[in-house]
Write a protein that holds these residues in place. Structure first.
Motif, short mmCIF file in Angstrom:
data_model
loop_
_atom_site.label_atom_id
_atom_site.label_comp_id
_atom_site.label_asym_id
_atom_site.label_seq_id
_atom_site.Cartn_x
_atom_site.Cartn_y
_atom_site.Cartn_z
N THR A 35 -0.98 1.05 15.88
CA THR A 35 -0.51 1.26 17.33
C THR A 35 1.16 1.26 17.13
O THR A 35 1.63 0.77 16.24
N GLY A 36 1.91 1.66 18.31
CA GLY A 36 3.40 1.71 18.34
C GLY A 36 4.02 0.58 18.01
O GLY A 36 5.08 0.54 17.26
N LEU A 37 3.55 -0.53 18.34
CA LEU A 37 4.35 -1.84 18.37
C LEU A 37 4.48 -2.46 17.21
O LEU A 37 5.08 -2.92 16.76
N SER A 38 3.19 -1.89 16.20
CA SER A 38 3.28 -2.19 14.91
C SER A 38 4.62 -1.79 14.17
O SER A 38 5.21 -2.32 13.08
N HIS A 39 5.02 -0.61 14.47
CA HIS A 39 6.39 0.00 13.71
C HIS A 39 7.62 -1.00 14.37
O HIS A 39 8.51 -1.19 13.80
N VAL A 40 7.61 -1.49 15.51
CA VAL A 40 8.56 -2.30 16.23
C VAL A 40 8.75 -3.51 15.27
O VAL A 40 9.57 -4.03 14.76
N ALA A 41 7.40 -4.11 14.98
CA ALA A 41 7.38 -5.29 14.03
C ALA A 41 7.90 -5.19 12.67
O ALA A 41 8.49 -5.93 12.12
N ALA A 42 7.44 -3.94 12.28
CA ALA A 42 7.68 -3.50 10.65
C ALA A 42 9.29 -3.45 10.74
O ALA A 42 10.02 -3.88 9.70
N ALA A 43 9.94 -2.81 11.62
CA ALA A 43 11.42 -2.68 11.74
C ALA A 43 12.18 -3.96 11.87
O ALA A 43 13.37 -4.28 11.57
N LEU A 44 11.48 -5.06 12.33
CA LEU A 44 12.09 -6.28 12.74
C LEU A 44 12.02 -7.25 11.41
O LEU A 44 12.18 -8.52 11.69
N ASP A 45 11.38 -6.62 10.55
CA ASP A 45 10.86 -7.45 9.46
C ASP A 45 10.02 -8.84 9.46
O ASP A 45 10.40 -9.89 8.79
N VAL A 46 9.15 -8.55 10.55
CA VAL A 46 8.17 -9.80 10.69
C VAL A 46 7.10 -9.53 9.70
O VAL A 46 6.32 -8.47 9.49
N PRO A 47 6.73 -10.76 9.21
CA PRO A 47 5.24 -10.72 8.22
C PRO A 47 4.13 -10.19 9.16
O PRO A 47 3.94 -10.53 10.13
N MET A 48 3.58 -9.20 8.52
CA MET A 48 2.53 -8.50 9.31
C MET A 48 1.51 -7.92 8.75
O MET A 48 1.60 -7.19 7.68
N VAL A 49 0.11 -7.90 9.09
CA VAL A 49 -0.92 -7.40 8.63
C VAL A 49 -1.38 -6.16 9.79
O VAL A 49 -1.80 -6.50 10.68
N VAL A 50 -1.43 -4.91 9.07
CA VAL A 50 -1.85 -3.79 9.93
C VAL A 50 -3.15 -3.41 9.64
O VAL A 50 -3.69 -3.25 8.18
N LEU A 51 -4.17 -3.21 10.51
CA LEU A 51 -5.59 -2.77 10.09
C LEU A 51 -5.66 -1.18 10.30
O LEU A 51 -5.56 -0.71 11.60
N TYR A 52 -6.01 -0.49 9.36
CA TYR A 52 -6.23 0.96 9.29
C TYR A 52 -7.95 1.34 9.45
O TYR A 52 -8.21 1.20 8.26
N ARG A 53 -8.59 1.50 10.32
CA ARG A 53 -9.97 2.11 10.09
C ARG A 53 -10.00 3.51 9.82
O ARG A 53 -10.97 3.94 9.05
N VAL A 54 -9.20 4.13 10.57
CA VAL A 54 -9.61 5.72 10.59
C VAL A 54 -8.07 6.50 10.50
O VAL A 54 -8.32 7.58 10.42
N THR A 55 -7.15 5.91 10.30
CA THR A 55 -5.79 6.84 10.01
C THR A 55 -5.31 6.29 8.83
O THR A 55 -5.63 5.19 8.04
#
Length: 347
Positions: free
Chosen positions: A271-291
């Motif tokens: 989702t779009g907000l995952s890119h915000v978190a990435a740019a802010l250097d926050v530890p994050m796990v992103v789940l990609y089912r079909v993308t």
């Protein structure tokens, strides 16, 4: 040098442009950049230090009502405002016919964009004065970095470190957050997205929330529409003692970004907000089912991926139950927590 960037949407695409701007800023002394972006994302370009003027366009709205006099007047007023400035280059960072239309309405500057083999809509390349070849099948960030370096004539090393360099040093936690969690450690679950096939099942979020709360942590469950609000409430109600907070209203982009910035970690669907978190250097796990994370995934130093075997297939509707189940293989709560253990303490 003064440059106008045309990158109007979506949220992820806007964030994909920041590393290219950072490269250019470091390579060209005195660079000034203006940006045309959809009104709903107008807050975002202002976060980068090299951006001066942000022109919020309502192209989506105009295209639905172009026959109206009021719309034609709004279009004319918009371009009059932009054309008060002189540009050396106008860079179409989208490569679409609609973005070409915007570029061609700018009176000054060399018009630059992707060439026929590089543009998402090849016909758009016919309208540029300078056409740039950028190989496909690369992540969008790398494609934009190459486009900018060739357009503005500075050196770029493939796969050099990604720098977003956003102006966030003066940010603080929003009062909406501190009223609920004081100064407690918290995480954010980004559960909403555009396609149903990209969603993580609600029962998985409930399971993850319970495990996180059992570790003494609190969780924010933001939302952007009524469906997401109802899901957030159901997830939050699965635990006791107000350990999960669902905002009363849909939060603005800057407020949401500040919440993400100070979170201990984020778990997100595509989702779009995952890119915000990435740019802010926050530890994050992103789940990609079909993308495909290799082409459009959130990229950052602390971003981790979980991908199903169907993650490169861009499925918008599952054919059957077997395909549905296959899209969740490997995307378990245990795998999420296992990745976080390397980045977050006490998890």
């Amino acid at each position: 040098m003064r440059v106008l960037v045309v990158k109007m949407s979506s949220m992820g695409d806007v964030f994909h442009t920041f590393p290219a701007l950072s490269d250019a800023m470091r390579s060209i002394p005195g660079l000034q950049v203006d940006w045309i972006v959809e009104k709903s994302f107008a807050e975002i370009p202002e976060w980068h230090p090299v951006v001066n003027n942000v022109f919020s366009i309502e192209l989506r709205k105009w295209r639905r009502t172009f026959w109206k006099k009021q719309t034609r007047q709004a279009v004319q007023a918009f371009f009059q405002q932009v054309n008060q400035h002189h540009y050396d280059f106008v860079i179409d960072a989208q490569g679409l016919l609609k973005s070409l239309w915007v570029v061609r309405n700018i009176q000054t500057g060399t018009k630059v964009g992707f060439d026929w083999k590089s543009a998402r809509e090849p016909l758009a390349s016919l309208g540029y004065q300078q056409k740039v070849h950028v190989p496909n099948k690369q992540h969008a960030i790398e494609r934009l970095r190459q486009l900018f370096s060739k357009a503005l004539n500075y050196d770029y090393s493939l796969n050099s470190p990604i720098r977003y360099e956003l102006n966030t040093a003066d940010w603080s936690k929003p009062t909406e957050l501190t009223q609920h969690f004081d100064d407690d450690v918290y995480s954010v679950f980004l559960h909403g997205t555009t396609w149903d096939t990209k969603l993580w099942p609600e029962e998985y979020w409930v399971e993850l929330l319970q495990k996180v709360v059992d570790k003494g942590r609190k969780v924010v469950l933001p939302w952007g529409n009524q469906e997401e609000l109802e899901r957030a409430k159901r997830i939050a109600n699965s635990v006791k003692n107000d350990q999960a907070w669902v905002p009363d209203v849909s939060l603005g982009l800057t407020t949401m970004a500040r919440i993400l910035k100070f979170s201990d970690f984020v778990v997100s669907v595509d989702t779009g907000l995952s890119h915000v978190a990435a740019a802010l250097d926050v530890p994050m796990v992103v789940l990609y089912r079909v993308t495909d994370s290799s082409l459009v995934g959130a990229k950052g130093e602390h971003v981790m991926y979980l991908e199903s075997a169907l993650s490169k297939q861009y499925i918008k509707k599952f054919k059957n139950a077997q395909q549905y189940e296959s899209s969740l293989v490997g995307l378990t709560t245990e795998n999420v927590l296992s990745l976080l253990k390397g980045k977050v303490t006490k998890i």
